[in-house]
Design a protein around this motif. Structure first.
Motif, PDB file in Angstrom:
ATOM      1  N   SER A  42     -23.441 -14.652  -0.976  1.00 26.97           N
ATOM      2  CA  SER A  42     -24.801 -15.205  -0.910  1.00 26.97           C
ATOM      3  C   SER A  42     -25.699 -14.731  -2.042  1.00 26.97           C
ATOM      4  N   SER A  43     -25.097 -14.391  -3.174  1.00 26.58           N
ATOM      5  CA  SER A  43     -25.886 -14.021  -4.354  1.00 26.58           C
ATOM      6  C   SER A  43     -26.298 -15.259  -5.146  1.00 26.58           C
ATOM      7  N   GLY A  44     -25.714 -16.395  -4.801  1.00 27.19           N
ATOM      8  CA  GLY A  44     -26.003 -17.630  -5.523  1.00 27.19           C
ATOM      9  C   GLY A  44     -24.965 -17.944  -6.582  1.00 27.19           C
ATOM     10  N   LYS A  45     -23.876 -17.175  -6.602  1.00 20.84           N
ATOM     11  CA  LYS A  45     -22.869 -17.366  -7.656  1.00 20.84           C
ATOM     12  C   LYS A  45     -22.229 -18.747  -7.596  1.00 20.84           C
ATOM     13  N   THR A  71     -23.663 -21.540  -6.632  1.00 27.20           N
ATOM     14  CA  THR A  71     -24.648 -22.482  -7.173  1.00 27.20           C
ATOM     15  C   THR A  71     -24.728 -22.357  -8.688  1.00 27.20           C
ATOM     16  N   ARG A 129     -30.264 -11.561   0.155  1.00 28.29           N
ATOM     17  CA  ARG A 129     -28.878 -12.014   0.286  1.00 28.29           C
ATOM     18  C   ARG A 129     -28.502 -12.238   1.756  1.00 28.29           C
ATOM     19  N   ARG A 176     -30.121 -15.411   3.123  1.00 27.16           N
ATOM     20  CA  ARG A 176     -29.424 -16.581   2.580  1.00 27.16           C
ATOM     21  C   ARG A 176     -28.095 -16.812   3.296  1.00 27.16           C
ATOM     22  N   ARG A 202     -26.936 -20.157   5.393  1.00 28.21           N
ATOM     23  CA  ARG A 202     -25.728 -20.911   5.038  1.00 28.21           C
ATOM     24  C   ARG A 202     -24.799 -21.024   6.247  1.00 28.21           C
ATOM     25  N   ASN A 232     -30.902 -12.914  -9.497  1.00 28.56           N
ATOM     26  CA  ASN A 232     -31.187 -14.175  -8.816  1.00 28.56           C
ATOM     27  C   ASN A 232     -32.066 -13.913  -7.597  1.00 28.56           C
ATOM     28  N   LEU A 267     -34.011 -19.393  -9.245  1.00 27.72           N
ATOM     29  CA  LEU A 267     -32.646 -19.761  -9.608  1.00 27.72           C
ATOM     30  C   LEU A 267     -32.635 -20.330 -11.025  1.00 27.72           C
TER      31      LEU A 267
END
Length: 194
Positions: A12-15, A17, A128, A131, A135, A174, A178
């Motif tokens: 959930s770090s956005g990697k 995306t 994190r 998020r 999700r 992040n 973003l």
């Protein structure tokens, strides 16, 4: 020389995306890893992963096609993630992949420092965690116990000591925008591609 840009970060770090947006905007060929994990809602075979069973993994490993693998004893059973040699060929140009710190180290041992470029995405734990919960809520059968296991395991897997040992010194935050994180990563990658 062609490079592989390897996106890493805690869950959930956005990697994911960042990875998908870079693929949309830059001329990079994706690396698709393999997993025995069940496919999640919204995922597609051959895009996020090659979703295979244990028999396929064992056959590929036994034939020497697997570069690295890790098996997690999750709340939902044992799941294996792995990189096959066919996934990381640089014959197709500059590439981009996504994985763990452990997989990065093993692939770097296989390919060398000059080919594999780490891209570490960082997010504060409180952001994190929220998020991750959001999700998981979107899944048809949320697995909150597995979310918690993964969240705690990431603190060990991406400890400061392990990041230092792997030579990860460049980080991309992040926590906020973003778009700012993405712009910084794209500029970093572009510098290597010149």
């Amino acid at each position: 020389m062609n490079h592989i840009f390897y996106i890493m970060g805690k869950s959930s770090s956005g990697k994911d995306t960042v990875y998908s947006r870079i693929l949309e905007d830059m001329e990079l060929v994706p690396i698709v890893l393999y997993t025995t994990r069940p496919i999640r809602a919204g995922e597609h075979e051959g895009i996020e992963y090659h979703f295979v069973d244990d028999g396929c993994f064992n056959a590929m490993r036994d034939s020497g096609e697997v570069v690295e693998w890790r098996t997690y004893d999750t709340k939902c059973g044992k799941w294996t993630y792995y990189t096959a040699k066919d996934s990381i060929s640089t014959d197709m140009g500059d590439r981009i992949g996504i994985g763990t710190l452990e997989s990065y180290v093993k692939i770097r041992e296989h390919l060398g420092d000059e080919v594999l470029v780490p891209v570490y995405i960082e997010v504060d734990d409180d952001i994190r965690f929220l998020r991750a919960v959001e999700r998981e809520k979107r899944q048809s059968a949320p697995k909150y116990a597995e979310l918690c296991r993964r969240f705690l395991a990431d603190n060990e897997d991406f400890s400061e000591e392990k990041l230092s040992e792997a030579g990860i010194d460049k980080r991309f935050s992040n926590n906020g925008s973003l778009e700012e994180c993405l712009a910084a990563v794209k500029m970093y990658i572009s510098d290597f591609m010149k």
